[in-house]
Design a protein around this motif. Structure first.
Motif, short mmCIF file in Angstrom:
data_model
loop_
_atom_site.label_atom_id
_atom_site.label_comp_id
_atom_site.label_asym_id
_atom_site.label_seq_id
_atom_site.Cartn_x
_atom_site.Cartn_y
_atom_site.Cartn_z
N HIS A 55 0.83 -1.20 0.00
CA HIS A 55 0.00 0.00 0.00
C HIS A 55 0.86 1.25 0.00
CE1 HIS A 55 -3.04 -2.95 1.29
NE2 HIS A 55 -3.88 -2.12 0.69
N THR A 56 0.35 2.26 -0.67
CA THR A 56 1.05 3.55 -0.68
C THR A 56 0.14 4.57 -0.02
OG1 THR A 56 2.12 2.97 -2.76
CG2 THR A 56 2.08 5.31 -2.16
N VAL A 57 0.66 5.18 1.06
CA VAL A 57 -0.14 6.17 1.77
C VAL A 57 0.20 7.55 1.22
CG1 VAL A 57 -0.78 7.11 4.01
CG2 VAL A 57 -0.01 4.73 3.84
N ALA A 58 -0.80 8.18 0.58
CA ALA A 58 -0.59 9.54 0.07
C ALA A 58 -1.48 10.48 0.86
CB ALA A 58 -0.93 9.60 -1.41
N TRP A 98 -8.33 2.37 -1.74
CA TRP A 98 -8.55 1.68 -3.00
C TRP A 98 -8.03 0.27 -2.80
CZ3 TRP A 98 -8.35 6.80 -2.83
CH2 TRP A 98 -8.99 7.56 -3.80
N ASP A 99 -8.93 -0.65 -2.69
CA ASP A 99 -8.52 -2.02 -2.39
C ASP A 99 -7.72 -2.05 -1.09
OD1 ASP A 99 -8.03 -4.67 -2.40
OD2 ASP A 99 -6.64 -4.66 -4.10
N GLY A 100 -8.45 -1.82 -0.01
CA GLY A 100 -7.77 -1.64 1.28
C GLY A 100 -7.52 -2.92 2.03
N GLU A 101 -7.66 -4.05 1.38
CA GLU A 101 -7.43 -5.31 2.09
C GLU A 101 -5.99 -5.40 2.57
OE1 GLU A 101 -9.10 -8.69 -0.06
OE2 GLU A 101 -7.81 -9.94 1.23
N GLY A 102 -5.85 -5.65 3.84
CA GLY A 102 -4.49 -5.78 4.38
C GLY A 102 -3.90 -4.46 4.85
N ALA A 103 -4.67 -3.37 4.72
CA ALA A 103 -4.13 -2.06 5.13
C ALA A 103 -4.54 -1.68 6.55
CB ALA A 103 -4.57 -0.99 4.15
N GLY A 104 -5.27 -2.60 7.22
CA GLY A 104 -5.80 -2.28 8.55
C GLY A 104 -4.72 -1.87 9.54
N ASP A 123 -8.42 1.50 -10.64
CA ASP A 123 -7.33 2.22 -11.30
C ASP A 123 -6.18 2.55 -10.35
OD1 ASP A 123 -8.96 3.85 -9.87
OD2 ASP A 123 -8.91 5.52 -11.26
N LEU A 124 -6.46 2.54 -9.06
CA LEU A 124 -5.39 2.90 -8.11
C LEU A 124 -5.28 1.85 -7.00
CD1 LEU A 124 -6.28 6.69 -7.72
CD2 LEU A 124 -4.20 5.81 -8.75
N PRO A 125 -5.23 0.56 -7.33
CA PRO A 125 -5.24 -0.44 -6.26
C PRO A 125 -4.00 -0.29 -5.37
CG PRO A 125 -4.64 -1.45 -8.34
CD PRO A 125 -5.04 -0.04 -8.66
N GLY A 126 -4.28 -0.24 -4.07
CA GLY A 126 -3.15 -0.11 -3.13
C GLY A 126 -2.99 1.31 -2.63
N LEU A 127 -3.80 2.24 -3.14
CA LEU A 127 -3.66 3.63 -2.66
C LEU A 127 -4.46 3.83 -1.37
CD1 LEU A 127 -2.85 6.65 -3.00
CD2 LEU A 127 -4.95 6.95 -4.34
N VAL A 128 -3.82 4.46 -0.40
CA VAL A 128 -4.51 4.91 0.80
C VAL A 128 -4.38 6.42 0.78
CG1 VAL A 128 -4.52 4.91 3.32
CG2 VAL A 128 -3.92 2.83 2.08
N LEU A 129 -5.49 7.11 0.46
CA LEU A 129 -5.43 8.56 0.32
C LEU A 129 -5.96 9.21 1.60
CD1 LEU A 129 -4.78 10.84 -1.74
CD2 LEU A 129 -7.22 10.83 -2.34
N LEU A 130 -5.17 10.14 2.14
CA LEU A 130 -5.60 10.82 3.37
C LEU A 130 -5.96 12.27 3.07
CD1 LEU A 130 -2.87 9.72 5.97
CD2 LEU A 130 -5.00 8.56 5.40
N ASP A 131 -7.10 12.70 3.63
CA ASP A 131 -7.46 14.12 3.58
C ASP A 131 -7.09 14.70 4.94
OD1 ASP A 131 -8.60 16.58 3.11
OD2 ASP A 131 -10.65 15.92 3.57
#
Ligand SMILES: Nc1nc2c(ncn2[C@@H]2O[C@H](COP(=O)(O)OP(=O)(O)OP(=O)(O)O)[C@@H](O)[C@H]2O)c(=O)[nH]1
Ligand SMILES: [Mg+2]
Length: 531
Positions: A55-58, A98-104, A123-131
């Motif tokens: 996962h990539t945390v942006a 985006w496809d957050g399985e395993g990002a818990g 389109d962005l599997p693995g993205l963890v977007l933070l506001d």
């Protein structure tokens, strides 16, 4: 796979180890805050790597009203975040997965409980977007939340608007300190729909110039509008590329290590050739302060003194006993090696000797620290003086033990002493014999037979010969004792010099070179961490 490794140079693992080592070596030398920062980086890196690297945390970060939440919604494709007119709107961070399985576990570590699963077309599997909340908030909690997450995320998307893109708060507090993070940073000039095409161009150019001044020349800068959707495909494309590479987390950690290492190295980061301390001068000054010349002189004098007392003419030798023994006067009277435990009574160093010793010690520190950058130079100077308190005692012990052997009595003294007594006895015998003859003559009694040596009567030979022999033996012994005293003084001087040299090496030069070694290891470790 070169995923976790740079093209060349040490791996991230090696660099993290080196950073930790540099922090350990800098302990007590550099400001505690910098050391703690370096340790935190290493700790954080360990934690981040143990969590999902797929996962990539942006994070969308920026000033209030720049449009972070609007962009968040636009990217997610639905209204997850509140977009308000009252400022500031967002008060706690929230995540879109985006496809957050395993990002818990990753989100638990980030401490972002507010999460949304985005059912995009993948389109962005693995993205963890933070506001994120606003970084320049009037609310302290917002700023703290931003600061905390800016440290942790893999990729930073700075959202600025045409009014506030030049804000000092953004550039000075965040962008400049993150100048080594250009590979994990994107800047979006939002609300571009409010500008004409030429204005937008000019604005973007100005923003690029400011970023360059921040040391962030390579950072991608995009113009976008959350309202019209302009520039969003480019932003999405850029995110897609980063997310699919799954490298941002490592690049982020790498930039963190570089930043922490650069802070530790401060101004002086070049390998330094240290000056060579003047050991001979130090030994000289320490010797003088320890009273070595005094002791050496006393050794020679005491030797003669004792020799005369042991081998002199018995008639005068007893007078010697009343003269003080030069070595005993210095408290170095023992005859056997190494048995002296207490202090000698060698007079303490004079003010001049003390000053000379202190100057020599200080100069050792100065010479060694000459080319070092400041906190380290101070540490080296301090190391030279670190054992000042033990120095006097150690020097005194050297004087006591190394000069103890000087009091040993040569065997020939006793022989000559015995001979002197025999010669003396012969003299006395001669004198008594002559007196008896004198009394007999006085009383007109017949003379007893008188043996002679070549016509000289024996009692006369005994009296005069004994006296002359006694004085002669005493004279010759004195010459021998003088030579012996000089030889012994030379020997003691050498032993004392070696002893003082050892003390200077152990208590002054040793700590200095230890500190220099520490600095050298520190720069080496930093070199690895920075590369
Ligand atoms: N014209 C224009 N207005 C925008 C754009 N993006 C956001 N806005 C408006 O700007 C205001 C602030 O938007 P937000 O998305 O709440 O801003 P924010 O950065 O999240 O603000 P905080 O949560 O307070 O930090 C809202 O009224 C939005 O409608 C844009 O691209 N163009
Ligand atoms: Mg918001």
């Amino acid at each position: 796979m070169k995923l976790l490794r740079r093209k060349e140079g040490p791996s991230l693992d090696d660099r993290l180890t080196a950073l930790l080592e540099a922090a350990r070596l800098a302990e007590g030398r550099l400001p505690q805050e910098l050391v703690a920062q370096a340790r935190e980086v290493s700790e954080r890196a360990g934690e981040r790597r143990s969590l999902s690297v797929d996962h990539t945390v942006a994070a969308l970060a920026g000033a209030t009203g720049s449009g972070k939440s609007s962009l968040f919604n636009a990217l997610a494709g639905r209204d997850l975040a509140a977009v308000g007119v009252t400022r500031p709107t967002t008060s706690t961070a929230q995540a879109a997965l985006w496809d957050g399985e395993g990002a818990g576990a990753l989100l638990t570590w980030l401490d972002v409980p507010h999460r949304h699963e985005v059912e995009a077309e993948g389109d962005l599997p693995g993205l963890v977007l933070l506001d994120l909340p606003d970084h320049d908030s009037i609310e302290l909690t917002h700023r703290l939340e931003v600061d905390r997450l800016v440290e942790l995320v893999d990729l930073l998307v700075w959202v600025v608007d045409p009014q506030k893109y030049a804000d000092a708060a953004l550039h000075e507090r965040y962008l400049r300190p993150l100048s080594r993070h250009s590979e994990v940073m994107v800047v979006v000039l939002n609300q571009i729909d409010r500008l004409s095409a030429t204005q937008a161009e000019r604005c973007l150019a100005d923003l690029r110039r400011l970023l360059e001044e921040d040391g962030l020349a390579g950072v991608p800068v995009l113009g976008a509008s959350a309202r019209t959707g302009k520039g969003l495909p480019e932003l999405r494309g850029l995110l897609e590329e980063r997310v699919s590479r799954r490298r941002s987390w490592a690049e982020r950690l790498s930039a963190d290590v570089s930043t922490a290492a650069a802070r530790l190295s401060g101004a002086g980061d070049e390998a330094v050739s240290a000056g060579t301390p003047d050991g001979a001068r130090l030994t000289r000054a320490l010797s003088e302060a320890a009273g070595v010349p005094l002791v050496v002189d006393a050794v020679a004098k005491a030797h003669t003194h004792r020799a005369v007392a042991a081998t002199g003419w018995p008639m005068t030798r007893w007078m010697r006993r009343f003269r003080p023994d030069p070595l005993r006067r210095l408290g170095i009277a023992s005859g056997t090696r190494g048995e002296i435990v207490g202090r000698t009574s060698v007079p303490p160093p004079s003010a001049v000797q003390k000053a000379r010793m202190e100057t020599a010690i200080r100069d050792v520190g100065e010479a060694a620290a000459r080319d070092l950058p400041e906190p380290w130079a101070a540490a080296v100077r301090h190391a030279a003086r670190s054992h000042d308190d033990d120095l006097a005692g150690a020097l005194d012990r050297v004087v006591a033990t190394k000069s103890a052997g000087a009091a040993r009595r040569p065997r020939w003294w006793a022989l000559i002493g015995g001979l002197q007594w025999m010669v003396f006895a012969a003299t006395v015998l001669g004198a008594v014999w002559l007196s008896v003859l004198f009394v007999l003559t006085y009383l007109r009694l017949p003379d007893p037979p008188l043996p002679t040596v070549v016509e000289v009567p024996w009692p006369t030979v005994l009296l005069i010969g004994g006296a002359v022999a006694g004085v002669l033996i005493a004279l010759l012994s004195r010459i021998a004792a003088w030579a012996g005293g000089r030889r012994r003084a030379r020997k003691v001087a050498k032993a004392l010099r070696e002893g003082v040299d050892e003390v200077g090496g152990r208590l002054v030069l040793g700590p200095v070179s230890e500190e220099l070694d520490r600095y050298r290891s520190f720069t080496e470790a930093l070199g690895v961490a920075r590369s």
